[in-house]
Write an enzyme that holds these catalytic residues in place. Sequence first.
Site, PDB file in Angstrom:
ATOM      1  N   SER A 141       0.661  -0.606   0.047  1.00 19.27           N
ATOM      2  CA  SER A 141       0.106   0.262  -0.013  1.00 19.27           C
ATOM      3  C   SER A 141       0.562   1.133   0.359  1.00 19.27           C
ATOM      4  O   SER A 141       1.934   0.874   0.465  1.00 19.27           O
ATOM      5  CB  SER A 141      -1.088   0.270   0.993  1.00 19.27           C
ATOM      6  OG  SER A 141      -1.703   0.908   1.297  1.00 19.27           O
ATOM      7  N   TYR A 155      -1.470  -0.311  10.736  1.00 22.55           N
ATOM      8  CA  TYR A 155      -1.849  -0.578   9.404  1.00 22.55           C
ATOM      9  C   TYR A 155      -0.502  -0.669   8.163  1.00 22.55           C
ATOM     10  O   TYR A 155      -0.040  -1.234   8.211  1.00 22.55           O
ATOM     11  CB  TYR A 155      -3.172  -0.273   8.340  1.00 22.55           C
ATOM     12  CG  TYR A 155      -3.227  -0.878   7.752  1.00 22.55           C
ATOM     13  CD1 TYR A 155      -3.327  -1.998   6.806  1.00 22.55           C
ATOM     14  CD2 TYR A 155      -3.170   0.518   6.305  1.00 22.55           C
ATOM     15  CE1 TYR A 155      -3.107  -2.007   5.491  1.00 22.55           C
ATOM     16  CE2 TYR A 155      -3.284   0.199   4.633  1.00 22.55           C
ATOM     17  CZ  TYR A 155      -3.858  -1.514   4.436  1.00 22.55           C
ATOM     18  OH  TYR A 155      -3.764  -1.939   2.913  1.00 22.55           O
TER      19      TYR A 155
END
Length: 262
Positions: A141, A155
């Site tokens: 990501s 995250y």
Amino acid sequence: MADRYGAWAVVTGGSSGIGRAFAHGLAAEGMHCLLVSDEPDELRTACGEITARHGVEAEPLAVDLATVDAAAAVVDAVGDRDLGVLVNNASFGRVAPFESVDLETYRRMLAVNVDAYLALSHLLLPAMRARGRGALVFVSSLNALVPGIGYGTVYSATKAFETSLACGLWQETLGTGVDVLLVVPGPTRTRFQEKAGTKVASWAMDPEEVVDGALPCLGRELVHVPGQVNQLLVASFERLTMDRRVELASRLLYAALAEGTL
């Protein structure tokens, strides 16, 4: 790709989103697919779609990757199949201030986003090396490049681990016949936002767009950043020190808040 890497692909998080799109993309290349997810109904639907559309085998494996024996269950399901591609894709996040999320949720996040990637790669790579062919795909990501963007501190940390793991394995597998690809998507229209407690950004891509751009890069590039907006963001981040990256990301966060996409 079946001729190039092997007959079967394992895709974690294959019941929806980017994982499901990867399964369709690999199936279109003639690969049979073993889809792994903790959503049995969605898995069966996805497998039915893949078989009907592409004429390959597609098998569901309902496993919670946060459990201790999850990776072993995947390896058992693979058995002696000619495994060509492992797509490490399953992950989840939470968008909230660090202290407001309970520790057990963070531990589960680490189990899915970190432990499963590590364990599956460690257990399935040796057979690829022995055959002299195969591929590992890691779906990371943009958050990996900017710690804490959008109240997703933990995250982001898990995605940084995935990014580092993929790059290290790329170096270690050079010349072995095993290819490694790191896919670094930005906002994508999946169920991730719903589960994370946020909304999708206005410039979000469809999962199929992410995969259509990524698969041709396998064996040609280490890193693929899908989409021109995301590529521009990465180019901007690379010129900045870490504190400036976080500041820029915060401005983007406030812009998202203003337009109601977060």
